[in-house]
Every structure is written in C-alpha cells, then in structure tokens.
Design an enzyme around this catalytic site. Structure first.
Site, PDB file in Angstrom:
ATOM      1  N   LYS A   1       0.825  -1.214   0.000  1.00 36.78           N
ATOM      2  CA  LYS A   1       0.000   0.000   0.000  1.00 36.78           C
ATOM      3  C   LYS A   1       0.861   1.268   0.000  1.00 36.78           C
ATOM      4  O   LYS A   1       0.596   2.202  -0.756  1.00 36.78           O
ATOM      5  CB  LYS A   1      -0.926   0.032   1.230  1.00 36.78           C
ATOM      6  CG  LYS A   1      -1.891  -1.137   1.315  1.00 36.78           C
ATOM      7  CD  LYS A   1      -2.895  -0.963   2.446  1.00 36.78           C
ATOM      8  CE  LYS A   1      -2.286  -0.993   3.841  1.00 36.78           C
ATOM      9  NZ  LYS A   1      -1.733  -2.296   4.254  1.00 36.78           N
TER      10      LYS A   1
ATOM     11  N   ARG B   1      -9.862   0.740   8.499  1.00 36.70           N
ATOM     12  CA  ARG B   1      -9.479  -0.625   8.848  1.00 36.70           C
ATOM     13  C   ARG B   1     -10.591  -1.364   9.582  1.00 36.70           C
ATOM     14  O   ARG B   1     -10.416  -2.534   9.942  1.00 36.70           O
ATOM     15  CB  ARG B   1      -8.251  -0.582   9.750  1.00 36.70           C
ATOM     16  CG  ARG B   1      -6.928  -0.947   9.040  1.00 36.70           C
ATOM     17  CD  ARG B   1      -5.876  -0.922  10.104  1.00 36.70           C
ATOM     18  NE  ARG B   1      -4.626  -1.544   9.835  1.00 36.70           N
ATOM     19  CZ  ARG B   1      -3.555  -0.923   9.346  1.00 36.70           C
ATOM     20  NH1 ARG B   1      -3.602   0.308   8.934  1.00 36.70           N
ATOM     21  NH2 ARG B   1      -2.407  -1.566   9.256  1.00 36.70           N
TER      22      ARG B   1
ATOM     23  N   ARG C   1      11.446  -6.386   5.417  1.00 32.95           N
ATOM     24  CA  ARG C   1      11.369  -4.959   5.746  1.00 32.95           C
ATOM     25  C   ARG C   1      11.854  -4.705   7.174  1.00 32.95           C
ATOM     26  O   ARG C   1      12.518  -3.709   7.448  1.00 32.95           O
ATOM     27  CB  ARG C   1       9.919  -4.466   5.596  1.00 32.95           C
ATOM     28  CG  ARG C   1       9.790  -2.957   5.791  1.00 32.95           C
ATOM     29  CD  ARG C   1       8.400  -2.462   5.472  1.00 32.95           C
ATOM     30  NE  ARG C   1       7.450  -2.818   6.506  1.00 32.95           N
ATOM     31  CZ  ARG C   1       6.142  -2.561   6.441  1.00 32.95           C
ATOM     32  NH1 ARG C   1       5.636  -1.978   5.365  1.00 32.95           N
ATOM     33  NH2 ARG C   1       5.331  -2.907   7.416  1.00 32.95           N
TER      34      ARG C   1
ATOM     35  N   ARG D   1      11.502  -1.509  11.531  1.00 31.70           N
ATOM     36  CA  ARG D   1      10.213  -1.162  12.140  1.00 31.70           C
ATOM     37  C   ARG D   1       9.914  -2.116  13.287  1.00 31.70           C
ATOM     38  O   ARG D   1       9.999  -3.335  13.125  1.00 31.70           O
ATOM     39  CB  ARG D   1       9.115  -1.249  11.077  1.00 31.70           C
ATOM     40  CG  ARG D   1       8.431   0.082  10.861  1.00 31.70           C
ATOM     41  CD  ARG D   1       7.396  -0.013   9.781  1.00 31.70           C
ATOM     42  NE  ARG D   1       6.134  -0.582  10.261  1.00 31.70           N
ATOM     43  CZ  ARG D   1       5.003  -0.506   9.590  1.00 31.70           C
ATOM     44  NH1 ARG D   1       4.973   0.104   8.417  1.00 31.70           N
ATOM     45  NH2 ARG D   1       3.899  -1.034  10.064  1.00 31.70           N
TER      46      ARG D   1
ATOM     47  N   ARG E   1      -0.913  -8.929  13.370  1.00 42.29           N
ATOM     48  CA  ARG E   1      -1.436  -7.912  12.440  1.00 42.29           C
ATOM     49  C   ARG E   1      -2.253  -8.573  11.331  1.00 42.29           C
ATOM     50  O   ARG E   1      -3.294  -8.065  10.921  1.00 42.29           O
ATOM     51  CB  ARG E   1      -0.283  -7.088  11.846  1.00 42.29           C
ATOM     52  CG  ARG E   1       0.281  -6.098  12.873  1.00 42.29           C
ATOM     53  CD  ARG E   1       1.713  -5.717  12.571  1.00 42.29           C
ATOM     54  NE  ARG E   1       1.864  -4.958  11.360  1.00 42.29           N
ATOM     55  CZ  ARG E   1       3.008  -4.898  10.669  1.00 42.29           C
ATOM     56  NH1 ARG E   1       4.083  -5.576  11.060  1.00 42.29           N
ATOM     57  NH2 ARG E   1       3.081  -4.171   9.599  1.00 42.29           N
TER      58      ARG E   1
HETATM   59  P1  AMP Z   1       0.429   0.409   9.093  1.00 38.73           P
HETATM   60  O1  AMP Z   1       1.639   1.251   8.923  1.00 38.73           O
HETATM   61  O2  AMP Z   1      -0.733   0.886   8.287  1.00 38.73           O
HETATM   62  O3  AMP Z   1       0.691  -1.057   8.900  1.00 38.73           O
HETATM   63  O4  AMP Z   1      -0.027   0.589  10.621  1.00 38.73           O
HETATM   64  C1  AMP Z   1       0.827   0.213  11.705  1.00 38.73           C
HETATM   65  C2  AMP Z   1      -0.015   0.039  12.984  1.00 38.73           C
HETATM   66  O5  AMP Z   1      -0.676   1.277  13.298  1.00 38.73           O
HETATM   67  C3  AMP Z   1      -1.137  -0.979  12.885  1.00 38.73           C
HETATM   68  O6  AMP Z   1      -0.688  -2.304  13.164  1.00 38.73           O
HETATM   69  C4  AMP Z   1      -2.102  -0.466  13.953  1.00 38.73           C
HETATM   70  O7  AMP Z   1      -1.636  -0.775  15.259  1.00 38.73           O
HETATM   71  C5  AMP Z   1      -2.001   1.027  13.784  1.00 38.73           C
HETATM   72  N1  AMP Z   1      -2.965   1.563  12.787  1.00 38.73           N
HETATM   73  C6  AMP Z   1      -2.672   2.165  11.601  1.00 38.73           C
HETATM   74  N2  AMP Z   1      -3.785   2.542  10.958  1.00 38.73           N
HETATM   75  C7  AMP Z   1      -4.827   2.162  11.735  1.00 38.73           C
HETATM   76  C8  AMP Z   1      -6.249   2.240  11.619  1.00 38.73           C
HETATM   77  N3  AMP Z   1      -6.835   2.800  10.538  1.00 38.73           N
HETATM   78  N4  AMP Z   1      -6.996   1.750  12.640  1.00 38.73           N
HETATM   79  C9  AMP Z   1      -6.440   1.211  13.725  1.00 38.73           C
HETATM   80  N5  AMP Z   1      -5.109   1.071  13.903  1.00 38.73           N
HETATM   81  C10 AMP Z   1      -4.302   1.547  12.922  1.00 38.73           C
END
Ligand code: AMP
Length: 190
Positions: free
Chosen positions: A14, A89, A128, A134, A145
């Site tokens: 993404k 999400r 990654r 990260r 996740r």
């Molecule tokens: P990402 O970088 O999108 O994979 O997000 C990393 C982490 O941030 C996720 O595993 C969640 O803990 C949190 N997170 C990001 N976006 C959301 C969302 N829209 N709703 C809830 N938690 C989020």
C-alpha cells in the site's frame, strides 16, 4: 475531487503504490500508520498510548484514527483529493469516513484492494524488518497484524463491494506492473 482508498493486508504494498499514485495524480497522502509513527516518535500522549497497541500488532481505537483523519481533512481544504492508506481498517471507520467526506460533498471514488498470498506477506515484512527496523515487523507481531486484518479489516472490502467501489488488484507482481493497472483504474475516475 478524487478520493481513493488503497487497501490490503500488512505488506501488500500500500505504501509503495501510494507514493506512485500521489506523484502521478497530485493527491494528498493520508496514512494513519505514518501519522501514528510520527506521534510515537514525538512521544505525544496519543503516541505513547498507541505504541503499546502497535507493538502488539493490534488496532488502535476507532475514535483515535477517525479524529486524526478529520484533522487532516480540515488541514487540507484546497486538496485535489486524498489517498487513504491503512484507513479505514474497520467498518465503523468506513462509515465515519463516508460521513466526513459527505460533509464536504465528497465521496470515495474507488477502493483498490491489493491481493497478496499470506506466505508472501510474511516474507516481505520480515525482510522490511531487517532493512527499516520497524518495531512491529517481527514474526509474532506480523502474525497478530494479519489476524487483526482477517477479523476486523477484511469486512471493509464487503462494505465497498456493496457500494460498487471495489476493484481487486493482483499484488504479487512487479511494482511497475501493479502500478500500471492501478493507474488505468484511477484514470477512469478523472
Ligand atoms: P500500518 O503502517 O498501516 O501497517 O499501521 C501500523 C499500525 O498502526 C497498525 O498495526 C495499527 O496498530 C495502527 N494503525 C494504523 N492505521 C490504523 C487504523 N486505521 N486503525 C487502527 N489502527 C491503525
């Protein structure tokens, strides 16, 4: 206005495809994951609270991310459009997004869903983790996740399918090939 959602499980590409899309279509990129990592880095109260959930691979509460998106929409009144990355999400987030956009007489034009097999997701995220360091790219957190995605996030695809906005994209190909298909889909909405 042109408003897109880029959807898919963690590791589906993404972020990579969002970069290509914002360059080509001059949209504002709204990644809730990036915003949250910024809050964590600045050690804000929100960031300190969110970090525990993020490190465990769990979603942060809907109200928190919806509030962040509301602020970003208000901060960018002149935007040509937005690309939502990692948001919504949950179906509650999807409903809230529709409401926020409709207040500005806007809506989601297209929902692009990157489809990638689970073993490939794990491989990419472990890789990654080594390169970017990260905190949540380790095997146990990645599995959590992916489980959160299956249980809470996947229904979001049904929400947009019902609205006739869903477009599936085969995401286990070269980055350029995937982007070429995305570009074609987005151009239908210009
Ligand atoms: P990402 O970088 O999108 O994979 O997000 C990393 C982490 O941030 C996720 O595993 C969640 O803990 C949190 N997170 C990001 N976006 C959301 C969302 N829209 N709703 C809830 N938690 C989020």
């Amino acid at each position: 206005m042109l408003n897109l959602i880029i959807f898919g499980p963690p590791g589906s590409g993404k972020g990579t495809q969002s970069k290509n899309i914002i360059e080509a279509f001059e949209l504002v990129h709204l990644s809730t994951g990036d915003i949250l990592r910024g809050e964590v880095a600045n050690q804000t109260p929100l960031g300190l609270e969110a970090k525990k959930l993020m490190d465990a691979g769990q979603l942060v509460p809907d109200e928190v991310v919806i509030g962040m998106i509301r602020n970003k929409l208000n901060d960018n009144p002149e935007a040509k459009g937005f690309i939502f990355d990692g948001f919504p999400r949950t179906t509650a987030q999807a409903e809230a997004l529709d409401k926020l956009l409709s207040e500005n007489e806007a809506n989601i034009d297209v929902f692009l869903s990157l489809e990638v097999p689970e073993d490939e997701l794990m491989r990419r995220l472990l890789e990654r983790g080594k390169i970017e360091g990260r905190a949540d790219d380790n095997e146990e957190t990645i599995q959590n996740r992916i489980n959160e995605y299956k249980n809470k996030t996947k229904p979001v695809a049904d929400y947009y399918t019902d609205k006739g906005k869903f477009v599936g994209i085969h995401g286990d190909r070269k980055i350029d090939e995937i982007f070429a298909e995305i570009k074609e889909e987005v151009e239908k909405h210009l």
